[in-house]
Motif scaffolding. Structure first.
Motif, PDB file in Angstrom:
ATOM      1  N   ASP A  95      38.349  24.412  72.191  1.00 44.11           N
ATOM      2  CA  ASP A  95      38.786  24.063  70.838  1.00 44.11           C
ATOM      3  C   ASP A  95      40.285  24.336  70.741  1.00 44.11           C
ATOM      4  O   ASP A  95      40.734  25.467  70.957  1.00 44.11           O
ATOM      5  CB  ASP A  95      38.015  24.899  69.820  1.00 44.11           C
ATOM      6  CG  ASP A  95      38.236  24.430  68.390  1.00 44.11           C
ATOM      7  OD1 ASP A  95      39.396  24.118  68.038  1.00 44.11           O
ATOM      8  OD2 ASP A  95      37.255  24.397  67.628  1.00 44.11           O
ATOM      9  N   ILE A  96      41.058  23.273  70.434  1.00 42.38           N
ATOM     10  CA  ILE A  96      42.516  23.446  70.306  1.00 42.38           C
ATOM     11  C   ILE A  96      42.976  23.062  68.897  1.00 42.38           C
ATOM     12  O   ILE A  96      44.098  22.586  68.695  1.00 42.38           O
ATOM     13  CB  ILE A  96      43.274  22.625  71.365  1.00 42.38           C
ATOM     14  CG1 ILE A  96      43.014  21.127  71.189  1.00 42.38           C
ATOM     15  CG2 ILE A  96      42.900  23.082  72.772  1.00 42.38           C
ATOM     16  CD1 ILE A  96      43.935  20.255  72.045  1.00 42.38           C
ATOM     17  N   VAL A 136      46.490  24.302  67.798  1.00 41.92           N
ATOM     18  CA  VAL A 136      47.618  24.248  68.721  1.00 41.92           C
ATOM     19  C   VAL A 136      48.900  23.749  68.054  1.00 41.92           C
ATOM     20  O   VAL A 136      50.000  24.250  68.346  1.00 41.92           O
ATOM     21  CB  VAL A 136      47.272  23.381  69.953  1.00 41.92           C
ATOM     22  CG1 VAL A 136      47.043  21.928  69.568  1.00 41.92           C
ATOM     23  CG2 VAL A 136      48.362  23.499  71.015  1.00 41.92           C
ATOM     24  N   TYR A 166      53.789  28.293  75.185  1.00 36.55           N
ATOM     25  CA  TYR A 166      52.898  28.058  76.319  1.00 36.55           C
ATOM     26  C   TYR A 166      53.741  27.632  77.511  1.00 36.55           C
ATOM     27  O   TYR A 166      54.746  26.925  77.363  1.00 36.55           O
ATOM     28  CB  TYR A 166      51.880  26.961  75.996  1.00 36.55           C
ATOM     29  CG  TYR A 166      50.798  27.389  75.021  1.00 36.55           C
ATOM     30  CD1 TYR A 166      49.688  28.095  75.467  1.00 36.55           C
ATOM     31  CD2 TYR A 166      50.899  27.065  73.664  1.00 36.55           C
ATOM     32  CE1 TYR A 166      48.690  28.484  74.571  1.00 36.55           C
ATOM     33  CE2 TYR A 166      49.910  27.449  72.778  1.00 36.55           C
ATOM     34  CZ  TYR A 166      48.808  28.162  73.235  1.00 36.55           C
ATOM     35  OH  TYR A 166      47.836  28.540  72.352  1.00 36.55           O
ATOM     36  N   VAL A 199      52.149  18.879  71.737  1.00 36.20           N
ATOM     37  CA  VAL A 199      50.713  18.791  71.937  1.00 36.20           C
ATOM     38  C   VAL A 199      50.349  17.816  73.048  1.00 36.20           C
ATOM     39  O   VAL A 199      49.340  17.990  73.742  1.00 36.20           O
ATOM     40  CB  VAL A 199      50.013  18.417  70.609  1.00 36.20           C
ATOM     41  CG1 VAL A 199      50.390  17.010  70.161  1.00 36.20           C
ATOM     42  CG2 VAL A 199      48.495  18.541  70.748  1.00 36.20           C
ATOM     43  N   PHE A 253      50.763  19.595  76.263  1.00 38.82           N
ATOM     44  CA  PHE A 253      49.736  20.641  76.286  1.00 38.82           C
ATOM     45  C   PHE A 253      48.406  20.058  76.763  1.00 38.82           C
ATOM     46  O   PHE A 253      47.714  20.642  77.604  1.00 38.82           O
ATOM     47  CB  PHE A 253      49.595  21.253  74.887  1.00 38.82           C
ATOM     48  CG  PHE A 253      48.616  22.389  74.813  1.00 38.82           C
ATOM     49  CD1 PHE A 253      48.975  23.673  75.193  1.00 38.82           C
ATOM     50  CD2 PHE A 253      47.313  22.168  74.376  1.00 38.82           C
ATOM     51  CE1 PHE A 253      48.066  24.719  75.129  1.00 38.82           C
ATOM     52  CE2 PHE A 253      46.401  23.210  74.304  1.00 38.82           C
ATOM     53  CZ  PHE A 253      46.776  24.491  74.690  1.00 38.82           C
ATOM     54  N   CYS A 254      48.031  18.879  76.239  1.00 39.86           N
ATOM     55  CA  CYS A 254      46.775  18.250  76.642  1.00 39.86           C
ATOM     56  C   CYS A 254      46.817  17.804  78.101  1.00 39.86           C
ATOM     57  O   CYS A 254      45.810  17.872  78.816  1.00 39.86           O
ATOM     58  CB  CYS A 254      46.466  17.063  75.732  1.00 39.86           C
ATOM     59  SG  CYS A 254      45.952  17.553  74.065  1.00 39.86           S
ATOM     60  N   LEU A 263      46.053  20.744  80.178  1.00 38.06           N
ATOM     61  CA  LEU A 263      44.623  21.031  80.166  1.00 38.06           C
ATOM     62  C   LEU A 263      43.872  20.095  81.109  1.00 38.06           C
ATOM     63  O   LEU A 263      42.974  20.523  81.847  1.00 38.06           O
ATOM     64  CB  LEU A 263      44.066  20.895  78.743  1.00 38.06           C
ATOM     65  CG  LEU A 263      44.621  21.869  77.689  1.00 38.06           C
ATOM     66  CD1 LEU A 263      43.944  21.607  76.345  1.00 38.06           C
ATOM     67  CD2 LEU A 263      44.419  23.316  78.106  1.00 38.06           C
ATOM     68  N   ILE A 318      37.602  18.084  74.259  1.00 39.08           N
ATOM     69  CA  ILE A 318      38.282  18.914  73.267  1.00 39.08           C
ATOM     70  C   ILE A 318      37.502  18.847  71.959  1.00 39.08           C
ATOM     71  O   ILE A 318      37.027  17.779  71.560  1.00 39.08           O
ATOM     72  CB  ILE A 318      39.734  18.426  73.033  1.00 39.08           C
ATOM     73  CG1 ILE A 318      40.609  18.746  74.239  1.00 39.08           C
ATOM     74  CG2 ILE A 318      40.331  19.058  71.778  1.00 39.08           C
ATOM     75  CD1 ILE A 318      40.754  20.217  74.523  1.00 39.08           C
ATOM     76  N   ILE A 343      46.245  15.296  67.397  1.00 38.73           N
ATOM     77  CA  ILE A 343      45.584  15.910  68.554  1.00 38.73           C
ATOM     78  C   ILE A 343      44.771  14.857  69.305  1.00 38.73           C
ATOM     79  O   ILE A 343      44.745  14.833  70.546  1.00 38.73           O
ATOM     80  CB  ILE A 343      44.687  17.078  68.095  1.00 38.73           C
ATOM     81  CG1 ILE A 343      45.546  18.191  67.470  1.00 38.73           C
ATOM     82  CG2 ILE A 343      43.883  17.638  69.266  1.00 38.73           C
ATOM     83  CD1 ILE A 343      44.746  19.337  66.882  1.00 38.73           C
ATOM     84  N   CYS A 360      45.047  13.765  73.257  1.00 36.63           N
ATOM     85  CA  CYS A 360      43.897  13.810  74.161  1.00 36.63           C
ATOM     86  C   CYS A 360      43.699  12.460  74.848  1.00 36.63           C
ATOM     87  O   CYS A 360      43.407  12.392  76.054  1.00 36.63           O
ATOM     88  CB  CYS A 360      42.635  14.181  73.378  1.00 36.63           C
ATOM     89  SG  CYS A 360      42.574  15.915  72.852  1.00 36.63           S
TER      90      CYS A 360
END
Length: 455
Positions: free
Chosen positions: A342-343, A346, A356, A367, A370-371, A374, A382, A411, A415
């Protein structure tokens, strides 16, 4: 002979006599010193015999606690003011002939020299006809000397080489017409001591002592304290308690211990009274008083030790640890195994200064990157929560990521670009909801219930 010469002779004789007296005194003194150093012996009552004074209860079937009585025996217990101990006596009657016996197996007798002691009274100059039998030996009880003229009879001494049980029996054919009593059957042990050895007194040689491995200990809440009692009898440690002697563990919060707690857990005490070990687990901050109490069959205290346990709340480490957190990768997972996280927060985290970094130390400040990070670490799903309007009337977010539809869409776009699937967790509210808490969104308050159900 002149007067002067006579005086000299008398004086010489007096000196010789004085010297003889002096030598005699020295010799006598030496004898006393030798006698003082010689070993002396003391017979000490033990606690091995159960109900030897017949003070314990008589059972409804006529049996006597601690003893086995022959069927139809003319031996029975009765209360009588003339008993040797002024309470209860064991009486023999004349009207029953044949086998009259009372027996007991004395458990776990320690090595040493012993004898059996019995008090008796009865008809003058008449034998009861009873014998004391033990270890394949027997001693006939002598004639009693009169009513209420109690005398103590002892057997020949015998030696126990190793710990063993000893069977004793008082029995035989009661003499026709005889009446009499016996009381206070004891197993006595012989102690050899030195006359000048004050630590060898009867008080210091006889009886039980108890100690516990810990008597004052400090712990943190939830810790367990292991306790072990050491029991000695006549100065020798014993590993098992004999019949009639029990060790009880309990938590005290009375008298001097009214400040004590008892909300913990006492373990390892099976209620048998024979357990030498116990463990106490604390629960709260404060003091616990755990007692080990040694008692005989009549409830008389033989020894008592109290362990004070001081428990406190564990100290919390408020310092910041900057060590890296490493989670080892699980190998050989199937390609369709869901690796998710779960983000939802973020974007607000990045906006509030949270930093990060990737494995090379490069800062991740958006973001999308960041994805991608991941995805490079095998995250393929996610979860994102969505609230209706997580802001107050002044535009201040409620927190938790302030996840409205617009934030969730950002988000979702990140993703998609990283090839990660997304699970949307709709909250029909402006903030957290759960089965026990469901707050209606601000925008829905003016809408009728049926209309809400259609939305």
């Amino acid at each position: 002979m002149s007067r002067k010469r006579k005086m000299a002779s008398i004086t010489s004789a007096g000196l010789v006599f004085a010297m003889l007296l002096s030598q005699s005194a020295v010799a006598d003194l030496g004898t006393e010193q030798v006698k003082a150093a010689e070993n002396t012996a003391k017979w000490v009552d033990t606690e091995y015999v159960v109900n030897g004074d017949f003070e314990s209860s008589i059972n409804g079937d006529g049996s006597i606690t601690g003893w086995t009585k022959s069927t139809g025996s003319g031996l029975f217990v009765t209360k009588d003011e003339w008993a040797k101990n002024n309470t209860t006596q064991f009486t023999k009657i004349k009207d029953i002939t044949g086998d009259n016996s009372l027996s007991q197996t004395i458990k776990n007798v320690e090595p040493g020299t012993y004898r059996i002691s019995i008090d008796q009274d009865g008809q003058k100059d008449v034998k009861s006809g009873l014998y004391v039998k033990y270890l394949e030996q027997a001693k006939e009880l002598p004639a009693t000397t009169d009513w209420d003229n109690w005398e103590t009879v002892t057997t020949d001494e015998f030696t126990i080489e190793a710990v063993q049980d000893v069977d004793i029996c008082i029995g035989g054919d009661v003499t026709n017409g005889y009446w009499g009593d016996i009381d206070n059957i004891k197993l006595q042990k012989l102690y050899e001591t030195k006359a000048d050895d004050t630590d060898s007194s009867e008080e210091n040689q006889k009886g039980y002592t108890i100690s516990v491995n810990q008597t004052d200990v400090a712990v943190e809440n939830g810790d367990t304290v292991n306790l072990e009692a050491k029991i000695t009898y006549d100065g020798k440690e014993i590993s098992e308690l004999p019949e009639g002697v029990n060790l009880w563990w309990w938590v005290d919060k009375w008298n001097d211990h009214i400040d004590g707690l008892d909300d913990g857990t006492l373990e390892n005490d099976n209620g048998s009274g024979k357990t030498l070990k116990a463990a106490y687990t604390t629960k709260s901050a404060g003091k616990y008083y755990v007692v080990a109490q040694l008692k005989d069959a009549d409830g008389n205290e033989l020894g008592y030790v109290c362990t004070t346990i001081t428990s406190k709340a564990p100290e919390i480490d408020t310092s910041v640890d900057n060590d890296d957190i490493v989670v080892a990768k699980v190998k050989d997972l199937s390609s369709d195994f869901i690796m998710g996280m779960d983000i939802s927060s973020v974007i607000t985290e990045l906006g509030s200064g949270v930093v990060y970094k990737d494995y090379n130390g490069k800062v991740i400040d958006n973001v999308t990157d960041f994805c991608k990070l991941l995805a490079e670490n095998d995250i393929n799903h996610i979860r994102v929560r969505v609230w209706n309007n997580p802001y107050d009337s002044n535009g201040n977010g409620y927190g938790g990521g302030n996840n409205d539809v617009a934030t969730a869409k950002k988000i979702a776009d990140a993703c998609r670009s990283a090839g990660i699937k997304m699970l949307v967790d709709f909250h029909c509210s402006d903030f957290w909801t759960d089965p026990s808490k469901q707050m209606v969104p601000k925008a829905w308050k003016a809408i009728q219930l049926m209309r809400r159900l259609q939305l």
